[in-house]
Design a protein around this motif. Structure first.
Motif, PDB file in Angstrom:
ATOM      1  N   GLY A 198     -12.416   1.438   0.449  1.00 37.84           N
ATOM      2  CA  GLY A 198     -13.012   2.197   1.532  1.00 37.84           C
ATOM      3  C   GLY A 198     -14.498   1.920   1.539  1.00 37.84           C
ATOM      4  N   GLU A 199     -14.973   1.187   2.545  1.00 44.10           N
ATOM      5  CA  GLU A 199     -16.369   0.732   2.552  1.00 44.10           C
ATOM      6  C   GLU A 199     -16.781   0.373   3.972  1.00 44.10           C
ATOM      7  OE1 GLU A 199     -20.075  -0.432   2.011  1.00 44.10           O
ATOM      8  OE2 GLU A 199     -18.926   0.457   0.367  1.00 44.10           O
ATOM      9  N   LYS A 200     -17.930   0.870   4.421  1.00 40.25           N
ATOM     10  CA  LYS A 200     -18.428   0.575   5.769  1.00 40.25           C
ATOM     11  C   LYS A 200     -18.971  -0.843   5.886  1.00 40.25           C
ATOM     12  CE  LYS A 200     -17.950   4.567   7.958  1.00 40.25           C
ATOM     13  NZ  LYS A 200     -17.085   4.704   9.155  1.00 40.25           N
ATOM     14  N   ASN A 201     -19.513  -1.343   4.790  1.00 41.71           N
ATOM     15  CA  ASN A 201     -20.156  -2.648   4.834  1.00 41.71           C
ATOM     16  C   ASN A 201     -19.298  -3.688   4.110  1.00 41.71           C
ATOM     17  OD1 ASN A 201     -22.710  -1.876   6.258  1.00 41.71           O
ATOM     18  ND2 ASN A 201     -22.860  -0.486   4.513  1.00 41.71           N
ATOM     19  N   ILE A 202     -19.912  -4.691   3.550  1.00 44.26           N
ATOM     20  CA  ILE A 202     -19.155  -5.797   2.963  1.00 44.26           C
ATOM     21  C   ILE A 202     -18.794  -5.484   1.517  1.00 44.26           C
ATOM     22  CG2 ILE A 202     -19.295  -8.214   2.244  1.00 44.26           C
ATOM     23  CD1 ILE A 202     -21.078  -8.717   4.680  1.00 44.26           C
ATOM     24  N   VAL A 203     -17.515  -5.680   1.166  1.00 38.71           N
ATOM     25  CA  VAL A 203     -17.099  -5.617  -0.242  1.00 38.71           C
ATOM     26  C   VAL A 203     -17.428  -6.983  -0.832  1.00 38.71           C
ATOM     27  CG1 VAL A 203     -15.196  -5.269  -1.842  1.00 38.71           C
ATOM     28  CG2 VAL A 203     -15.284  -3.964   0.294  1.00 38.71           C
ATOM     29  N   VAL A 286      -3.014  12.789  -1.019  1.00 37.95           N
ATOM     30  CA  VAL A 286      -4.246  12.340  -0.364  1.00 37.95           C
ATOM     31  C   VAL A 286      -3.946  11.354   0.765  1.00 37.95           C
ATOM     32  CG1 VAL A 286      -6.513  11.270  -0.676  1.00 37.95           C
ATOM     33  CG2 VAL A 286      -5.554  12.701  -2.497  1.00 37.95           C
ATOM     34  N   LEU A 287      -3.479  10.174   0.408  1.00 42.45           N
ATOM     35  CA  LEU A 287      -3.306   9.118   1.412  1.00 42.45           C
ATOM     36  C   LEU A 287      -2.260   9.492   2.457  1.00 42.45           C
ATOM     37  CD1 LEU A 287      -3.426   5.965  -0.906  1.00 42.45           C
ATOM     38  CD2 LEU A 287      -5.286   6.959   0.442  1.00 42.45           C
ATOM     39  N   GLU A 294     -11.363   5.043   4.155  1.00 45.39           N
ATOM     40  CA  GLU A 294     -12.607   5.148   4.922  1.00 45.39           C
ATOM     41  C   GLU A 294     -13.067   6.598   5.028  1.00 45.39           C
ATOM     42  OE1 GLU A 294     -10.668   1.446   5.494  1.00 45.39           O
ATOM     43  OE2 GLU A 294      -9.898   3.456   5.907  1.00 45.39           O
ATOM     44  N   ILE A 295     -12.119   7.524   5.200  1.00 45.22           N
ATOM     45  CA  ILE A 295     -12.465   8.947   5.266  1.00 45.22           C
ATOM     46  C   ILE A 295     -12.973   9.434   3.914  1.00 45.22           C
ATOM     47  CG2 ILE A 295     -11.478  11.266   5.512  1.00 45.22           C
ATOM     48  CD1 ILE A 295      -9.684  10.082   7.734  1.00 45.22           C
ATOM     49  N   ILE A 296     -12.308   9.009   2.848  1.00 43.48           N
ATOM     50  CA  ILE A 296     -12.751   9.386   1.504  1.00 43.48           C
ATOM     51  C   ILE A 296     -14.164   8.850   1.253  1.00 43.48           C
ATOM     52  CG2 ILE A 296     -12.274   9.166  -0.960  1.00 43.48           C
ATOM     53  CD1 ILE A 296      -9.298   8.796  -0.182  1.00 43.48           C
ATOM     54  N   SER A 297     -14.432   7.635   1.689  1.00 46.85           N
ATOM     55  CA  SER A 297     -15.760   7.044   1.513  1.00 46.85           C
ATOM     56  C   SER A 297     -16.824   7.870   2.229  1.00 46.85           C
ATOM     57  CB  SER A 297     -15.759   5.605   2.031  1.00 46.85           C
ATOM     58  OG  SER A 297     -17.047   5.041   1.966  1.00 46.85           O
ATOM     59  N   ASP A 298     -16.558   8.248   3.471  1.00 53.02           N
ATOM     60  CA  ASP A 298     -17.530   9.062   4.216  1.00 53.02           C
ATOM     61  C   ASP A 298     -17.710  10.432   3.574  1.00 53.02           C
ATOM     62  OD1 ASP A 298     -18.197   7.135   6.029  1.00 53.02           O
ATOM     63  OD2 ASP A 298     -17.015   7.950   7.692  1.00 53.02           O
ATOM     64  N   TYR A 299     -16.627  10.990   3.047  1.00 50.38           N
ATOM     65  CA  TYR A 299     -16.715  12.284   2.361  1.00 50.38           C
ATOM     66  C   TYR A 299     -17.599  12.155   1.117  1.00 50.38           C
ATOM     67  CZ  TYR A 299     -15.278  16.156  -0.660  1.00 50.38           C
ATOM     68  OH  TYR A 299     -15.277  17.248  -1.509  1.00 50.38           O
ATOM     69  N   PHE A 300     -17.380  11.126   0.308  1.00 46.95           N
ATOM     70  CA  PHE A 300     -18.211  10.911  -0.877  1.00 46.95           C
ATOM     71  C   PHE A 300     -19.674  10.705  -0.491  1.00 46.95           C
ATOM     72  CE2 PHE A 300     -14.556   9.083  -3.692  1.00 46.95           C
ATOM     73  CZ  PHE A 300     -14.076  10.366  -3.880  1.00 46.95           C
ATOM     74  N   GLY A 307     -17.349  13.778  16.073  1.00 50.66           N
ATOM     75  CA  GLY A 307     -16.630  13.543  17.324  1.00 50.66           C
ATOM     76  C   GLY A 307     -15.276  14.207  17.308  1.00 50.66           C
ATOM     77  N   THR A 308     -14.459  13.826  18.300  1.00 49.04           N
ATOM     78  CA  THR A 308     -13.105  14.376  18.416  1.00 49.04           C
ATOM     79  C   THR A 308     -12.051  13.337  18.050  1.00 49.04           C
ATOM     80  OG1 THR A 308     -13.071  13.794  20.767  1.00 49.04           O
ATOM     81  CG2 THR A 308     -13.824  16.020  20.192  1.00 49.04           C
ATOM     82  N   ASP A 309     -12.472  12.223  17.517  1.00 50.96           N
ATOM     83  CA  ASP A 309     -11.537  11.184  17.090  1.00 50.96           C
ATOM     84  C   ASP A 309     -10.848  11.613  15.801  1.00 50.96           C
ATOM     85  OD1 ASP A 309     -13.236   9.525  14.749  1.00 50.96           O
ATOM     86  OD2 ASP A 309     -14.446  10.594  16.246  1.00 50.96           O
ATOM     87  N   THR A 310      -9.758  10.930  15.472  1.00 56.33           N
ATOM     88  CA  THR A 310      -8.971  11.290  14.292  1.00 56.33           C
ATOM     89  C   THR A 310      -9.796  11.217  13.017  1.00 56.33           C
ATOM     90  OG1 THR A 310      -6.949  10.490  15.364  1.00 56.33           O
ATOM     91  CG2 THR A 310      -6.896  10.727  12.964  1.00 56.33           C
ATOM     92  N   HIS A 311     -10.626  10.193  12.895  1.00 54.17           N
ATOM     93  CA  HIS A 311     -11.452  10.040  11.695  1.00 54.17           C
ATOM     94  C   HIS A 311     -12.351  11.261  11.500  1.00 54.17           C
ATOM     95  CE1 HIS A 311     -13.710   7.617   8.657  1.00 54.17           C
ATOM     96  NE2 HIS A 311     -14.707   8.419   9.039  1.00 54.17           N
TER      97      HIS A 311
END
Length: 349
Positions: A198-203, A286-287, A294-300, A307-311
């Motif tokens: 889970g990462e927004k940028n490059i692994v 969890v999963l 990605e959600i776990i990453s943003d939470y951390f 917004g109103t999107d699922t994420h």
């Protein structure tokens, strides 16, 4: 020409230059640029960091140059989050005169992790003065007459290691009664690490380091669906293998591509994971509940949904006191496998 007319014309010729001199003395804005009033706003540029798409981590420096017909009075910097439009407070830059009309400026942006109280209900989350995200640096250059020029440049900020969820190797497991011997995955001619990140940028990098002799193998730019393989025909495989087939004890590390930009060091490694999860350990609570890597990453990272999107909905839910969210957070805390003491991967045979 009669004498009276001659004297009149002579006086005009003598007075005209004096009038012109008086006009220029009283109105210097019509004189040359070097002695005139400053009517042009200052110019400038941002020269550091030249990060491009590479995220910035930790405290950092922004610096540049400015010039003006007069002199530079001040330079200030403000950061605006591109998504939320929230702006930071202003930071005043240090301005150093280079020549009569030019100056260099530099500002230090503090961005270290804030400490958390012992009873914080979200101990795995991080809080920074400037949270992860994409920002516009707004630089205001002001000259000594008060005229301003604004410069802008976009940056990414990332202080959160990748969320590391490993499917294989599965490390050491035991049946529920605990009476059977430990079960360890075994490999043949190819050793592999299968995982999600889970990462927004490059692994950027997966490191596998032996704990006995510190031998390390590295897989780079492996993506977020990780399937790093090491064939028996390679030197990396031999580094990991014990010739007698016994288990090899290792540590696993996953890092992104963020870098420190403090005007002295722009290199080094990215944010590196402090722990990982076995997929089977967190799948049910969890999963499978929709809390993606990605959600776990943003939470951390301490983010909230905007917004109103699922994420956004699931992210805000993970912060809530609902029974499902409380259970998920408990699993994320209790099922961590800390990287300094990772159980052994399977033996290579």
């Amino acid at each position: 020409m009669n004498l009276k007319k001659f004297i009149h014309n002579s006086l005009l010729l003598c007075i005209a230059p004096l009038v012109i001199i008086c006009i220029y003395s009283a109105c210097p804005q019509y004189a040359g640029l070097g002695a005139g009033i400053d009517i042009v706003p200052p110019k400038g540029k941002i020269i550091y960091p030249d990060a491009g798409e590479t995220p910035i981590r930790g405290s950092f420096v922004i610096k540049g140059e400015a010039e003006d017909d007069g002199s530079i009075k001040s330079v200030s910097v403000q950061l605006e989050n591109i998504d939320t439009k929230v702006k930071t407070a202003g930071f005043n830059a240090e301005v150093v005169k280079i020549s009569t009309n030019t100056a260099a400026w530099k500002v230090f942006i503090p961005n270290e992790r804030k400490p958390k109280p012992a009873d914080d209900p979200h101990p795995l989350t991080a809080e920074y003065p400037i949270s992860d995200g994409e920002y516009t640096a707004i630089v205001t250059v002001t000259d000594n007459t008060g005229k301003e020029t604004r410069l802008t440049k976009n940056f990414k900020i990332d202080n959160t290691p990748p969320v590391f969820i490993v499917s294989r190797p599965s490390t050491v497991t035991k049946p529920e009664d605990g009476s059977d011997p430990a079960i360890i995955d075994t490999y043949g001619a190819v050793f592999s690490v299968a995982a999600q990140a889970g990462e927004k940028n490059i692994v950027e990098e997966l490191r596998i380091k032996r704990t006995d002799n510190q031998d390390t193998v590295i897989a780079r730019f492996i993506g977020k669906n990780i399937n790093a393989t090491f064939s028996s025909t390679t030197a990396d495989y031999e580094k990991l293998r014990n010739t007698d087939g016994s288990p090899v004890r290792t540590q696993l590390f996953l890092a992104d591509n963020a870098r420190i930009y403090n005007d002295t060091s722009d290199t080094g490694s990215g944010n590196e994971s402090e722990w990982y999860y076995l997929r089977n350990d967190i799948y049910f609570d969890v999963l499978s509940k929709g809390y993606t890597p990605e959600i776990i990453s943003d939470y951390f990272a301490g983010k909230r949904g905007s917004g109103t999107d699922t994420h956004s909905i699931k992210l805000n839910e993970l912060w809530s006191d609902s029974p499902e969210a409380v259970t998920a957070r408990g699993i994320l805390k209790s099922k961590r496998i800390m990287t300094p003491s990772i159980p052994p991967p399977p033996p290579l045979i």
